[in-house]
Write an enzyme that holds these catalytic residues in place. Structure first.
Site: not given
Ligand code: BES
Ligand code: MN
Ligand code: ZN
Length: 506
Positions: A273, A278, A285, A296, A355, A357, A359
């Site tokens: 990833k 993010d 967030k 991230d 959020d 995201e 996956r």
């Protein structure tokens, strides 16, 4: 930091400073009555030359030195050499991780105190000389890292080099030099990954990140790099990946690396990833959780570092490394909650939370690597905050569709002293990820078990016959302040060692 090997060398007197291990042991004192079985802790001077043990005892303050882990006691030889007696605790309980931590701590303490620091390996020995050398070297090279790219005044250290001395003969020198070289490559790769994770998002955007990877990979013999941009991802029908990138000022980048040695009989695929930042997207967030979301992309940096180490060491295994790189940002084009997108494998996905995201990006990348039919797929991602709730920030979460693969990863983690714990994916979690109006939804209905449910979502994009393991590194990727060989704050570089060990033993 330079590490020199000096075999057949017990000549402490000519050194500037030497670290020498001291252990403890419990002895029963036979007394009378109440004191019948009193216990006393004694110091064990294993492999110390006699005159040095005497010099130690002459020093008055040495009586306060208990030899426990973290204790140290300094004294001078008549020549002026400083001897650092390093407490390692109970000899029976001495482990590779104790050696790694103690070496890193003492090394950091002396960075501003001398020009050369020697380690007497005979007194630090764990299992065998090879293992002792690679652990001490690892501890030093990993502890030596600091992220100073953006500070004007860099730290000034006096320490120029370290020496590993041993009374052993030079018989195995060639083998040990190769071992040291490989450890150095490993540590350099980990430190490169740390640099990338620490780099701020305004500098390391998706395009810049892909460029840096491509640039670095060019210097690895036998490695091929392919970068897929927005148009290519459209052609690949990566609807989930593109949805995450929709609100970004930068192109999505799928970096596809291949290391394919002639002798290879096995093929391992890594997926990482790579969210350079993010924000959470429209499910923004709050300020307390958005902070540090530059990290991230740690999953991608982790698998790349392992890939780089293995390719440079010419390991006879084919390795594919696929990195899904973008940020999760907001503009008028950004994907909105309630959107339904179509994944590369044809499944439709209701995006209920922008959020969740990681996956989405990983799902399309996993489907992409399945087409290459590897023998195993391992992904790494800072996927869920829930992983920290479940396991704490010191443990990496492990999930997957194949127990054999997961057992191998668990034993690699154990061999490398990295904490990893398996979490289950139960049929109910798969059910919870189904949407009433699409094939899947990207979050579960109830708030609990978020780490496993994210994994259940990912599993829907992995071909059933391909062994797959998912590593949730949300906790371990940064701020491992309990480890002296990782920086107090920022990228840890953990889990690279476990992945390298796994492929070396595949
Ligand atoms: N990158 C985060 C996961 C994360 C959160 C890592 C906190 C480390 C610390 C991920 O993209 C995310 O936002 N996950 C959500 C999922 C939720 C919306 C189902 C989370 O964990 O809150
Ligand atoms: Mn997120
Ligand atoms: Zn994320």
């Amino acid at each position: 930091m330079n590490i020199k090997l000096s075999f057949n060398d017990k000549n402490f007197a000519t050194r500037e400073a030497v670290v020498v291990g001291v252990y403890t042991k419990n002895v029963e004192l036979k007394g009378k009555g109440k004191d019948k079985s009193k216990k006393k802790t004694e110091l064990v001077f294993h492999h110390w030359p006699k005159d040095m043990t005497e010099a130690f005892h002459k020093v008055k303050t040495s009586k306060n030195f208990k030899g426990g882990q973290g204790d140290s006691c300094e004294f001078n030889l008549p020549s002026g050499a400083t001897i650092v007696a390093l407490g390692l605790g109970d000899k029976e309980k001495f482990t590779t991780e104790i050696l790694r931590r103690e070496t890193a701590s003492i090394f950091k303490q002396f960075k501003k105190r001398c020009e050369e620091l020697a380690f007497d390996l005979d007194t630090l020995l764990i299992h065998n000389m090879e293992q002792t050398i690679s652990i001490c070297a690892e501890a030093i090279w990993l502890a030596d890292y600091s992220f100073e790219t953006h500070v004007s005044k860099k730290a000034e250290n006096t320490l120029k080099s370290t020496v590993f001395m041993s009374s052993q003969t030079k018989a195995k020198e060639k083998k040990i030099e190769l071992l040291l070289k490989n450890t150095q490559v490993l540590c350099e790769s980990i430190n490169l990954a740390r640099d990338w994770v620490n780099e701020p998002p305004n500098i390391l955007n998706s395009e810049e990140y892909a460029k840096r990877i491509e640039q670095d990979a060019k210097n690895i013999p036998g490695v091929k790099v392919k970068v897929l941009g927005k148009e290519e991802l459209k052609k690949e029908n990566m609807g989930m990946f593109l949805a995450v990138n929709a609100g970004s000022a930068y192109k999505p980048q799928l970096v596809h690396l291949t290391y394919s040695p002639k002798k290879a009989t096995k093929h391992v695929a890594f997926v990482g990833k790579g969210l350079t930042f993010d924000t959470g997207g429209y499910c923004l967030k709050p300020s307390t959780s958005i902070a540090n979301m530059k990290f991230d992309m740690a999953g991608s940096a982790t698998v790349y570092a392992a890939f780089r180490t293995l390719a440079l060491a010419r390991v006879p295994v084919k390795i594919t490394c696929v990195l899904g790189i973008t940020d999760n940002a907001i503009n008028a084009m950004a994907i909105k909650p309630d959107s339904i997108v179509t994944a590369r494998n044809g499944k439709t996905v209701e995006i209920l939370n922008t959020d969740a995201e990681g996956r989405l990006v990983l799902g399309d990348c996993l489907d992409y690597v399945c087409d290459l039919e590897p023998d195993a797929i391992i992904d790494a991602a800072t996927l869920t905050g829930a992983c920290l709730v479940a396991l704490g920030s010191e443990i990496c979460g492990l999930m997957g569709n194949n127990q054999k693969l997961m057992d191998k990863l668990l034993s690699s983690a154990k061999a490398c002293d990295e904490y990893m714990w398996q979490l289950p994916i139960i049929p109910e979690f798969h059910k919870d990820m189904k949407s009433p109006i699409a094939d899947l939804k990207n979050i579960g209905s109830k708030g609990y078990g978020g780490t496993s449910k994210a994994a259940a979502f990912l599993e829907a994009f992995v071909k059933k016959n391909i062994p797959w393991a998912h590593l949730d590194i949300a906790g371990v990727a940064d701020n491992q302040s309990h480890l002296p060989y990782t920086p107090k704050h920022g990228a840890s570089g953990l889990i690279v060692r476990t992945l390298v060990n796994y492929v070396e033993n595949v």
